[in-house]
Enzyme design. Structure first.
Site, short mmCIF file in Angstrom:
data_model
loop_
_atom_site.label_atom_id
_atom_site.label_comp_id
_atom_site.label_asym_id
_atom_site.label_seq_id
_atom_site.Cartn_x
_atom_site.Cartn_y
_atom_site.Cartn_z
N ASP A 483 0.84 -1.36 0.08
CA ASP A 483 -0.03 -0.03 0.10
C ASP A 483 0.71 1.34 0.18
OD1 ASP A 483 -2.59 -0.62 -0.08
OD2 ASP A 483 -2.76 -0.99 1.97
C1 GLC Z 1 -0.65 2.63 5.78
C2 GLC Z 1 0.17 1.57 6.20
C3 GLC Z 1 -0.12 0.17 5.37
C4 GLC Z 1 -1.49 0.09 5.31
C5 GLC Z 1 -2.25 1.50 4.87
C6 GLC Z 1 -3.73 1.17 4.72
O1 GLC Z 1 -0.17 2.91 4.61
O2 GLC Z 1 1.67 1.77 6.27
O3 GLC Z 1 0.53 -0.84 6.08
O4 GLC Z 1 -1.68 -0.99 4.65
O5 GLC Z 1 -2.02 2.48 5.74
O6 GLC Z 1 -4.39 2.02 4.02
C1 GLC Z 2 -1.51 -3.68 5.44
C2 GLC Z 2 -2.71 -3.61 4.59
C3 GLC Z 2 -2.58 -4.78 3.39
C4 GLC Z 2 -1.31 -4.41 2.67
C5 GLC Z 2 -0.14 -4.37 3.72
C6 GLC Z 2 1.25 -4.10 2.91
O1 GLC Z 2 -1.27 -4.99 6.06
O2 GLC Z 2 -3.87 -4.28 5.25
O3 GLC Z 2 -3.63 -4.54 2.56
O4 GLC Z 2 -1.38 -5.09 1.64
O5 GLC Z 2 -0.25 -3.60 4.72
O6 GLC Z 2 1.21 -2.52 2.67
#
Ligand code: GLC
Ligand code: GLC
Length: 811
Positions: A483
């Site tokens: 993400d």
């Molecule tokens: C932030 C976190 C990430 C998560 C995302 C969800 O970017 O670092 O881990 O998946 O928020 O929106």
């Molecule tokens: C968080 C989010 C997941 C994403 C991950 C890596 O765990 O829930 O959707 O893939 O972060 O960013």
């Protein structure tokens, strides 16, 4: 250092001090009604949706950590204490918390009074039950008082903590005998209320928090408890609570037991009132009537334990490794159920008011859950697919209560569509139920444009075919699985969402990770097309997959490992050409899992690079070297200090990908080494470093660049649960469901030894004995099914049998 121990016979983790490094929590509830409960009785309860139907209040980010829960206060002379230590923090003479499967038990002893609590949510009713047993362990009679305490949340947890100008005027309750009814907003648009009751005549009640605590007191010094008397106030606005007072006399050695019930009730719109202003209590009373005695409680508790024993019996291993046995048989499967229910909504790190259900998260959660209750997985797949758009893209999140896509975040995460194939394929391989592919499923919840689920999968696949960049690799959009890798964002101002700020379409940033997914899940989609007899579609899909493999080999390979991505300027990300972030874990795991490079040696090279560059004693880091400054063109990933989260943290979710990838090239020793490093039970001894619960996975462990290397965060709600269970059960232990039947193909450490697995699959119980006389890491040389030798690895599925005995010998 440990703060407790595993009690495997009872399937419990026993915490022996309230002063754990962080609150160590448990989840109660299996269907609609859920409670989070810490080892000091903190936590909260909601019905279906942690944001929209929150029943009790919790204070995240409070100065005394973990304040607010469902507390019991005991007043014994001048001493006031809680069986779970918080909130008075009166030192106890003894303390124990047992977190079990769907229940928790607490035993506190102070001045010869023992208070034992057992608390759980039955599988079939929206109620949390707590049995409180008070015992006088001394030689003289004691007169003590027991006070219960819950603080109501005014339903919408978000509004509840922000909108005081309204909320301080709307709180309403009713009290009848020993039951307190919380009915805020019931007068207008809500048709639901909450109850808190005890199965005994009470000596007083309180529903006003100010009366209970006294002005300026915290929950540690409630004035009415200190006074020894509740004031029987009916709250009007302000802060409604529910508290019961019970005066209890205990002869030496005597015990008394009370059953408390906290329930949620919905009434039909035309049946809301008993008389004007008085709520209709019929359903509440019927619910409470079920749990009036200790026997009722014990019976419901037994049923819950049986419910769980049955679920957990679907996969059971006996091996010489107690950690594997414990994690596979108990905790990993349990965590899979919890993540399936919660997605990433409500934990001690997710407030329940932010994210709803994630599209990719929920699809992956299915992978670890589908064998437990396939029917619920089926429903979930339909719900998720219903939020897909007609072009195959998808809402990134949806709200569990409404099941509608969340337009705040929208779509444009280009890995999302492929995860729908992953989840659906897992469901069909598990159940054989191809009827799901023919279900009519809407797009963006609009039934007028519904198509079959199979058509949804086709559009998922084609979304990638139709969205490729200059290197014929998939466009990344707002982000892929990571993400925080926001290659189209370019945000320069704080407060902007890294994911939603930049355009998701237009720029040409590409993802090698999605390319790997496309190969893996494209093939699974092709297999489904074949199963439905559509060989033309199968051939079309496999041809697209081959093109993608060629693109990965041409522009996705960096010499020693797979490139991560191309940014919006077509510069490589995750390459030796970069000054920071030269190698990323995700494409190494996903491409090798997809089989890319297995034949030409690149897979082995990539995994060797992972070991050389990303490994630490606490797990495999997501990338190296860590980004030391903010890169506008890379986005959120570079916003984190080095070693945390996506910037070179040990992101546990993709450690199993590496472990699985190792099994794909037959290296059982290394696959297991990776498995062990993040496995909670294996690292129980370093709980003071790891800090989160030693019975569940956390999302992230701080990487080598971080100040607190080895420290975990974001426990419970993580795709790690599903992926690790997939890894250990399907790849390391090697019991993999195929479309044709169970396949047996373990890849274990040479010294792992023989083991037995019981696996319930499509209603048939398989007793599988795996022998490894020559201590090899992979390869089955003979497979006998009910005494008959079969060719290959797959046990032919025969629904006429109830029990099948299998012996697999590794060569
Ligand atoms: C932030 C976190 C990430 C998560 C995302 C969800 O970017 O670092 O881990 O998946 O928020 O929106
Ligand atoms: C968080 C989010 C997941 C994403 C991950 C890596 O765990 O829930 O959707 O893939 O972060 O960013």
């Amino acid at each position: 250092m440990k703060f407790g121990y595993f009690d495997d016979n009872n399937k419990e983790y026993v915490i022996t001090t309230p002063k754990t490094p962080l609150p160590w929590i448990n989840y109660l509830g299996c269907n609609d009604f859920f409670t989070l409960l810490s080892n000091t009785c903190g936590g909260y309860t909601f019905y279906k949706d942690a944001k929209l139907l929150r029943m009790t209040r919790y204070r995240y980010n409070d100065t005394t950590p973990d304040t607010n829960g469902k507390y019991f206060y005991i007043k014994d002379g001048d001493t006031i204490w809680n069986p779970g230590w918080q909130p008075t923090k009166t030192e106890l003479d003894s303390y124990e918390c047992r977190h079990g499967i769907g229940y928790s038990k607490f035993t506190g002893v102070k001045n010869n009074i023992e208070a034992a609590l057992v608390t759980f949510v039955p599988a079939d009713n929206p109620v949390e039950l707590t049995k409180v047993t008070l015992t006088n362990k001394g030689n003289a009679k004691k007169d003590i008082q027991l006070f219960s305490y819950v603080e109501w949340c005014l339903w919408n947890a978000d509004d509840d903590m922000k909108n005081y100008q309204r909320n301080l005027s709307i709180g309403e309750v009713e009290v009848v005998d020993s039951t307190i009814y919380h009915k805020t907003e019931y007068r207008e648009r809500r048709n639901h209320y909450a109850v808190y009751s005890v199965n005994a005549k009470i000596d007083g009640f309180e529903t006003s928090r100010d009366e209970f605590r006294g002005a300026y007191n915290g929950p540690d010094k409630p004035a009415a408890v200190i006074e020894g008397k509740l004031h029987n106030t009916i709250a009007s606005g302000w802060y409604p609570i529910a508290s019961h007072q019970l005066n209890v006399s205990l002869e030496a050695g005597e015990s008394k037991t009370f059953v408390f019930a906290l329930g949620y009730i919905e009434n039909a719109e035309d049946d809301k009132w008993e008389k004007p202003g008085v709520i209709n209590k019929k359903k509440a009373n019927a619910l409470l009537a079920k749990y009036q005695t200790t026997e009722d409680f014990d019976k419901a508790f037994d049923e819950l334990c049986k419910y769980w024993d049955n679920l957990l019996s679907k996969f059971h291993i006996e091996s010489s490794d107690e950690h594997v046995n414990r994690m596979v048989n108990i905790w990993n499967q349990y965590q899979c159920m919890v993540t399936f229910n919660m997605s990433r909504s409500a934990s001690y790190y997710e407030t329940g008011i932010g994210r709803g259900m994630g599209f990719r998260d929920s699809c992956q959660d299915l992978l670890g859950f589908v064998h437990l209750i396939p029917d619920r997985a089926r429903e979930r797949i339909i719900d998720i697919a219903s939020t897909q758009f007609q072009d195959g893209s998808a809402y990134h999140q949806y709200q569990p209560l409404t099941k509608k896509g969340n337009s705040d975040i929208g779509s444009g995460f280009n890995d999302d569509p492929l995860w729908l194939i992953a989840g659906t394929s897992a469901y069909i391989r598990e159940t054989g139920d191809t009827s799901i592919l023919k279900e009519m499923v809407p797009y963006d919840n609009d039934m007028s444009v519904a198509t079959t689920l199979m058509e949804h999968l086709k559009r998922s696949f084609d979304y990638i075919v139709n969205h490729k960049g200059p290197h014929d690799l998939p466009l990344i959009g707002r982000a892929d699985w990571n993400d925080c890798l926001n290659l189209n964002c370019f945000s320069e101002h704080p407060g902007e969402s890294f994911q939603c700020f930049g355009p998701s379409e237009g720029p040409v940033a590409e993802s090698v990770f999605i390319a790997g997914m496309f190969v893996k899940y494209g093939r699974e989609y092709a297999a489904l097309a074949k199963l439905l007899g559509d060989t033309a579609e199968e051939a079309r899909v496999l041809a697209e997959v081959d093109k993608m493999i060629a693109a990965i080999e041409k522009d996705g390979w960096d010499g020693e490992w797979f490139v991560r991505a191309y940014d919006a300027y077509s510069h490589k990300v995750g390459s030796k050409e970069c000054d920071e972030g030269q190698i990323y874990i995700e494409p190494q795991g996903m491409c090798v899992m997809a089989g890319v490079g297995v034949d030409n040696g690149n897979a082995e090279k990539a995994l060797n690079s992972v070991k050389a560059k990303l490994d630490t004693k606490y797990g495999v880091m997501i990338l190296q070297p860590a980004y030391t400054r903010y890169h506008l063109e890379l986005g959120e990933i570079t916003s984190y200090p080095p070693g945390y989260k996506e910037n070179a943290g040990i992101f546990c979710h993709n450690n199993p990908w590496i472990s699985i990838a190792e099994t794909c090239i037959g290296r059982g020793d290394r696959a297991f080494e990776v498995y062990k490093k993040t496995c909670p039970s294996y690292i129980e001894d370093i709980s003071e470093i790891h800090r989160t619960e030693p019975y569940v996975y956390s999302q992230m462990v701080a990487g080598a660049d971080a100040k607190f290397h080895g420290e975990a965060k974001n426990s419970w709600l993580t795709g790690t649960a599903a992926w690790t269970f997939t890894n250990i059960s399907q790849y390391i232990l090697g019991i993999y469901p195929t479309l044709e039947g169970l396949s047996v193909n373990p890849c274990t450490p040479a010294a792992f030894g023989d083991f037995n697995v019981t696996r319930v699959y499509r209603g048939v119980t398989y007793n599988i004995e795996i022998k490894n006389p020559n201590k090899v890491q992979k390869g089955v040389s003979s497979l006998t099914v009910d005494g008959v030798e079969v060719q290959g690895n797959v046990i032919p599925f025969d629904p006429s049998k109830k029990v099948v005995n299998v012996i697999a010998t590794m060569k």
